[in-house]
Design an enzyme around this catalytic site. Structure first.
Site, PDB file in Angstrom:
ATOM      1  N   ASN A   1     -11.012  -2.427  -5.515  1.00 19.69           N
ATOM      2  CA  ASN A   1     -10.197  -1.509  -6.322  1.00 19.69           C
ATOM      3  C   ASN A   1     -10.807  -1.200  -7.697  1.00 19.69           C
ATOM      4  O   ASN A   1     -10.389  -0.248  -8.366  1.00 19.69           O
ATOM      5  CB  ASN A   1      -8.763  -2.036  -6.499  1.00 19.69           C
ATOM      6  CG  ASN A   1      -7.915  -1.954  -5.241  1.00 19.69           C
ATOM      7  OD1 ASN A   1      -7.025  -2.773  -5.009  1.00 19.69           O
ATOM      8  ND2 ASN A   1      -8.157  -0.941  -4.399  1.00 19.69           N
TER       9      ASN A   1
ATOM     10  N   ASP B   1       0.818  -1.219   0.000  1.00 16.58           N
ATOM     11  CA  ASP B   1       0.000   0.000   0.000  1.00 16.58           C
ATOM     12  C   ASP B   1       0.853   1.271   0.000  1.00 16.58           C
ATOM     13  O   ASP B   1       1.957   1.283   0.554  1.00 16.58           O
ATOM     14  CB  ASP B   1      -0.920  -0.007   1.234  1.00 16.58           C
ATOM     15  CG  ASP B   1      -2.047   1.009   1.099  1.00 16.58           C
ATOM     16  OD1 ASP B   1      -2.409   1.354  -0.036  1.00 16.58           O
ATOM     17  OD2 ASP B   1      -2.566   1.457   2.142  1.00 16.58           O
TER      18      ASP B   1
END
Ligand code: IPE
Ligand code: IPE
Ligand code: MG
Length: 248
Positions: free
Chosen positions: A76, A28
């Protein structure tokens, strides 16, 4: 760089007998890393690939058997279409480019997730990579793509319900082992260590079932900056913990 050369072999303050067998990472912070440099978010994704390449090689160098990475979540898809398209194209390009070398290094590649929703050409490349490396005996490298822990559990429930409906399975026969068998990760050990970069302390739908007793480590650096020394720090933290599994 000297520090990278020094970290070619396992740092001496780590006990080779107590390394995690399976490390999972939530990669991330790519977007923030790029934005801080006044670059588009996708530049961060590109840099993140280099980080991943070195981490995979580091697992080989240091004797870690399995690495699982979160590349794209079921959530996502909600990102801007051009970022989604860029990522899908990047996965395919990188896989194509790196496959021969990974195969050479005996990496065994697997993809987990709802793969049938990925672009057809990417599905083809994934299939090729998994087939080509299926019998390799080096690092077990698993890429979670269009992966969601909840979706994984839902599809497992659906398969079991179908078995029950067809009269091939009794509800009482459903136990943890059977559910495990219907997860995407059925052939893997649960992760021992889960690393998330970018300072965020959440799972974001990653390996919900499998992480029941995983040790979690949050690294403050953004993913493109997660180098061998950051990995070293995560492993040191892991080796200083006592895993109790609910026992006294
Ligand atoms: C992780 O970085 C990569 C993917 C989710 C594909 P992000 O893109 O989430 O970057 P941040 O967290 O927005 O900085
Ligand atoms: C998790 O990161 C997914 C991947 C790294 C592939 P996100 O950036 O999507 O997670 P949130 O939105 O911060 O929870
Ligand atoms: Mg993020």
């Amino acid at each position: 760089m000297t520090s990278q050369i020094l970290l070619r072999s396992l740092p001496t303050d780590l006990d080779p007998a107590r390394l995690p067998r399976h490390v999972a990472t939530i990669m991330d912070g790519n977007g923030r890393w790029a934005r801080r440099r006044h670059m588009p978010r996708v530049y961060g994704h590109q840099k993140g690939v280099d980080t991943l390449k070195d981490l995979l090689r580091c697992c080989k160098d240091w004797g870690i058997a399995a690495l699982t990475v979160y590349a794209f979540s079921t959530e996502n898809w909600g990102r801007p279409q051009d970022e989604v398209d860029f990522l899908m194209a990047l996965f395919e390009k990188v896989l194509d480019r790196e496959l021969a070398e990974m195969a050479e290094e005996q990496v065994r590649i697997r993809f987990v997730g709802a793969l049938h929703h990925l672009p057809k050409s990417l599905q083809g490349t994934i299939h090729e990579a998994m087939t080509l490396t299926a019998n390799n005996t080096g690092v077990q490298f698993t890429v979670a793509t269009n992966y969601g822990g909840r979706e994984e559990i839902v599809q497992a429930c659906r398969k079991l319900a179908q078995e029950v409906k067809a009269g091939r399975l009794q509800p009482e026969e459903i136990d943890e082992a059977l559910i495990n068998k219907h997860l995407y990760t059925s052939e893997m050990h649960d992760p021992d260590l889960l690393i998330r970069t970018s300072g965020e302390s959440r799972l974001s739908n990653f390996l919900l079932w499998q992480s029941a007793y995983t040790e979690i480590y949050v690294a403050d650096v953004m993913w493109p900056d997660f180098d061998r020394s950051a990995f070293h720090a995560a492993l040191l933290s892991y080796q200083n913990r006592q895993r109790r599994y609910g026992k006294a």
